[in-house]
Design a protein around this motif. Structure first.
Motif, short mmCIF file in Angstrom:
data_model
loop_
_atom_site.label_atom_id
_atom_site.label_comp_id
_atom_site.label_asym_id
_atom_site.label_seq_id
_atom_site.Cartn_x
_atom_site.Cartn_y
_atom_site.Cartn_z
N UNK A 44 0.86 -1.27 -0.18
CA UNK A 44 0.11 0.08 0.08
C UNK A 44 0.79 1.12 0.05
N UNK A 45 0.25 2.38 -0.48
CA UNK A 45 0.93 3.66 -0.43
C UNK A 45 0.17 4.49 0.56
N UNK A 46 0.46 4.51 2.02
CA UNK A 46 -0.14 5.25 2.81
C UNK A 46 0.03 6.74 2.75
N UNK A 47 1.40 7.15 2.37
CA UNK A 47 1.69 8.40 2.42
C UNK A 47 1.60 9.21 0.89
N UNK A 48 1.24 8.40 -0.08
CA UNK A 48 0.95 9.11 -1.39
C UNK A 48 1.81 10.44 -1.99
N UNK A 49 3.09 9.92 -1.69
CA UNK A 49 3.96 10.95 -1.81
C UNK A 49 5.36 10.48 -2.80
N UNK A 50 5.17 10.60 -4.09
CA UNK A 50 6.29 10.09 -5.04
C UNK A 50 7.86 10.45 -4.45
N UNK A 51 7.86 11.70 -4.08
CA UNK A 51 9.22 12.16 -3.77
C UNK A 51 9.89 11.22 -2.59
N UNK A 52 9.11 11.30 -1.60
CA UNK A 52 9.23 10.14 -0.57
C UNK A 52 9.43 8.88 -0.77
N UNK A 53 8.52 8.29 -1.46
CA UNK A 53 8.77 7.00 -2.20
C UNK A 53 10.15 6.59 -2.67
N UNK A 54 10.54 7.55 -3.47
CA UNK A 54 11.83 7.68 -4.21
C UNK A 54 13.13 7.65 -3.09
N UNK A 55 13.05 8.35 -2.29
CA UNK A 55 14.04 8.44 -1.17
C UNK A 55 14.01 6.97 -0.30
N UNK A 56 12.83 6.37 0.06
CA UNK A 56 12.59 5.32 0.49
C UNK A 56 13.46 3.88 -0.07
N UNK A 57 13.02 4.12 -1.55
CA UNK A 57 13.67 3.19 -2.24
C UNK A 57 15.14 3.22 -2.25
N UNK A 58 15.90 4.43 -2.14
CA UNK A 58 17.10 4.62 -2.16
C UNK A 58 17.67 4.08 -0.84
N UNK B 199 20.31 -0.25 2.28
CA UNK B 199 20.17 -1.24 3.34
C UNK B 199 20.78 -2.48 2.81
N UNK B 200 20.31 -2.91 1.62
CA UNK B 200 20.64 -4.28 1.22
C UNK B 200 22.28 -4.36 1.01
N UNK B 201 22.90 -3.26 0.54
CA UNK B 201 24.39 -3.28 0.40
C UNK B 201 24.92 -3.44 1.81
N UNK C 65 16.20 -1.39 8.04
CA UNK C 65 16.65 -0.20 7.48
C UNK C 65 17.51 0.60 8.60
N UNK C 66 16.51 0.92 9.57
CA UNK C 66 16.80 1.70 10.35
C UNK C 66 18.05 1.23 11.44
N UNK C 67 17.85 0.02 11.77
CA UNK C 67 18.79 -0.50 12.47
C UNK C 67 20.07 -0.70 11.68
N UNK C 68 20.13 -0.95 10.40
CA UNK C 68 21.38 -0.82 9.67
C UNK C 68 22.06 0.24 9.64
N UNK C 69 21.23 1.17 9.39
CA UNK C 69 21.79 2.68 9.46
C UNK C 69 22.55 3.24 10.61
N UNK C 70 21.79 2.75 11.81
CA UNK C 70 22.40 3.03 13.25
C UNK C 70 23.55 2.37 13.49
#
Length: 700
Positions: free
Chosen positions: A378-392, A397-399, A441-446
């Protein structure tokens, strides 16, 4: 060498003959005016369990008398087990008649009466109480006409406490109370106590959790004086302060936390630079508001960390800071310390920089909703700019995850048990809670931020607080090896690396025994702690690791922020390096203790509420697996994570014993065996939130 060491070395010598304190004072040429101080040192050495005073008042080494020092772990039947401090001997059985006034949690000296080779377990007697437990005894008051008594919540005390009418201090029947014992426990006799505070009726909302907070001496309330100081902290960032800082308010910045979170330590921003990723991790600048040595700082140090007890948080800082000016709430300016990292496609941090900064978060995101977006649900926030940042973020995270995996970092993927409470604070359900992609994602960034900060100061060889996780003991590794053989898994070689453990987790993934083997692996590891000295973090396979990312809820992070701010401004941390190192060592030790205390309190609350939930299911049958084997019974874990005990005394079809070498339970007559990981059906025969225990029986 100090006087304590001199005394111990003298008494250790071959020529020493037991002496009284006066004779020792003469031997050390102690003047009469200094007698009191010298005798106090001898008493301290007694308390530490290094010296023992005989019946003739003569001092000898504890070890020379065949004595051991450690802690008593009581049992509701009245006996206790002795746990030696250095784990040099197995646990020792102490009968009720051999406790000699010792009770649950007391530090004692014991003498072995029956060796382990002569019996199923060694037996001993308490010869001296080194230090009585200072843990408050919390329990339920039962009233009668002439007197009353208190049943301790912790059944390990093994006794009820007599309360004279004059000592009940307003307590009513079924009130939760705190008791102070009037005298040392006498064998075969209920001790007498006095009620020092009344928490309220045991059935009132929240009283049960409050009683556990008191039992663990968690500092529940802030003083009015401290709250007044917190009220004076400005709730807006000044323009003057913004001018002094790196301004990141134009960066697209988000926080991602749980639905119920009230305080936000960390926010993230992300960009790409060619194939590289630019990750900004912004952490609340608590040190700006909590000055070193201030009343707020002293209270935060005393608490050590925030404690999370299901329906409440016992915070490290007053809410004016934790939920207010320090929290990175959306659409408001907040002061932060930013770690800006450039990370290449292989997950290596190729460049980094630290800033005192100001941010303004664009979104307060929730783990579940972000995970839905990234999993295309689902896309709760409906914000393409946000979604693009989340994909990055998901790409990075995978790396980072793959890089950690390749170096051997142990990645547990437990499904947590979540306890659901109703409006009255009663447990109404226990469900599985997944650790989804947004959480990870957040765990990995921390993790990468904490590694970057830790490595920076590690390579600089600056005084610092590290988060260390030493490799597991050989005994625990051997035990783990022997257990997993039953499932067809093997750890090869004498030297064990984290990569070996990670390989086991990969091998069991998706198999019925995955949860069990993961749990056993976790139990085999050492406890992580804080340290002045750098050392490995075995679980993360990291050389330098720190806790930097949660200064609202952890004191070591706040302490590290002060070190980092001094580095940014090129200021020395201290003029007296020796005193500073001693202070860091003390902070590390103290925060390790408060962290363990918080964890134990959280476990107790969870055990209590799980038992409360199962009180509604007595007589019902459930599927589960055998999760642990002990000398007293078999633990079975249900599919939702609830664990209960099948006591050998309840197994009427045979006499069962635990064979520790082969790690099985065997019936003596029929040779029926119970193994770890075995699928079983159990019936709930008892559950008690007050005892924090669930009892099962096997259904054949």
């Amino acid at each position: 060498m100090n006087i304590k060491n001199n005394i111990v070395n003298y008494i250790s010598s071959n020529n020493y003959k037991p002496m009284t304190k006066e004779e020792l004072a003469l031997e050390f040429n102690i003047g009469i005016k200094e007698y009191r101080d010298f005798f106090k040192i001898l008493k301290d050495l007694e308390k530490e369990g290094l010296l023992y005073r005989t019946k003739r008042e003569k001092y000898v080494l504890t070890s020379s008398e065949g004595l051991y020092k450690g802690t008593l772990q009581g049992n509701k039947a009245g006996f206790a087990y002795f746990i030696e401090e250095n784990k040099s001997i197995s646990d020792v059985f102490i009968s009720k008649d051999s406790l000699n006034g010792g009770k649950h949690k007391d530090r004692v000296l014991i003498r072995i009466l029956v060796d382990e080779k002569e019996s199923r377990s060694a037996e001993g007697e308490v010869v001296k109480i080194i230090e009585e437990s200072k843990t408050p005894i919390v329990g339920t008051y039962k009233d009668s006409k002439q007197f009353g008594f208190v049943i301790p919540d912790d059944s390990k005390y093994g006794f009820d406490i007599f309360i004279a009418k004059r000592d009940k201090n307003g307590a009513k029947n079924n009130d939760k109370v705190v008791i102070k014992l009037k005298d040392t426990v006498k064998n075969g006799k209920s001790p007498e106590g006095i009620i020092t505070s009344v928490l309220g009726n045991k059935n009132e909302k929240g009283v049960d959790i409050s009683s556990i907070a008191l039992e663990f001496q968690l500092p529940y309330e802030f003083s009015n004086k401290l709250l007044e100081k917190a009220d004076k902290v400005p709730q807006k960032v000044s323009k003057e302060e913004i001018k002094k800082r790196k301004d990141f308010r134009d960066l697209f910045t988000v926080t991602i936390d749980g639905e119920d979170a009230k305080d936000f330590d960390d926010a993230v921003s992300i960009d790409k630079k060619g194939d590289n990723y630019i990750l900004y991790v912004h952490i609340a600048d608590v040190a700006h508001y909590v000055a070193k040595g201030s009343a707020l700082d002293r209270e935060a140090y005393k608490r050590g960390n925030s404690v999370y007890l299901l329906d409440r948080v016992i915070p490290m800082l007053p809410k004016q800071l934790s939920n207010g000016i320090c929290s990175l709430n959306p659409n408001v300016d907040r002061l932060t310390i930013t770690c800006k990292m450039e990370i290449n496609p292989k997950g290596k941090v190729v460049d980094y920089k630290f800033f005192e900064s100001v941010v303004n978060s664009d979104y307060r995101l929730v783990y579940e909703k972000v995970s839905d977006i990234l999993e295309n649900k689902s896309d709760y926030y409906n914000d393409d700019y946000l979604n693009n940042k989340l994909r990055i973020m998901a790409e990075l995270f995978e790396i980072l995850k793959d890089k950690r995996k390749n170096r051997g970092s142990i990645d547990f993927n437990f499904v947590e048990s979540k306890i659901i409470l109703d409006e009255n604070g009663k447990a109404v359900d226990v469900v599985k809670e997944e650790r989804r992609v947004a959480n990870r994602i957040i765990e990995e960034f921390m993790i990468v931020t904490n590694e970057t900060v830790g490595a920076h100061f590690g390579y600089m060889e600056e005084p610092f607080i590290y988060r260390v996780h030493i490799e597991p003991s050989k005994e625990k590794v051997l035990q783990f090896k022997n257990i997993i053989k039953k499932f067809g898994y093997f750890l090869k070689g004498q030297d064990i690396y984290s990569k070996d453990f990670q390989k086991i987790l990969e091998d069991v993934k998706g198999k019925p025994e995955e949860m069990l083997v993961s749990t056993l692996l976790l139990r085999s590891l050492s406890k992580a702690e804080y340290s002045l000295e750098p050392d490995i973090h075995f679980g993360l396979s990291s050389m330098f690791y720190s806790h930097f990312t949660s200064p609202i809820r952890r004191y070591p992070d706040l302490f590290i922020h002060r070190i980092l701010k001094n580095f940014i401004h090129n200021k020395p941390n201290t003029k007296n390096i020796k005193a500073y190192l001693e202070m860091i060592d003390e902070v590390a030790h103290h925060c390790s203790i408060t962290e363990r205390r918080a964890e134990e309190a959280e476990y107790e609350v969870n055990d209590m509420k799980m038992a409360e939930y199962m009180e509604q299911h007595i007589g019902e049958e459930f599927e589960g697996i055998i999760s642990s084997l002990t000398n007293f019974g078999i633990f079975v874990q249900l599919n939702n994570g609830i664990e209960g005990l099948v006591q050998y005394a309840q197994m009427k079809d045979d006499y069962y014993t635990f064979n520790q070498e082969s790690y099985i339970v065997v019936g003596e007559t029929r040779n029926k065996m119970y193994n770890l990981g075995q699928q079983v059906t159990v019936k709930v025969i008892d559950a008690s939130s007050s005892r924090r225990q669930i009892d099962f029986e096997f259904i054949n």
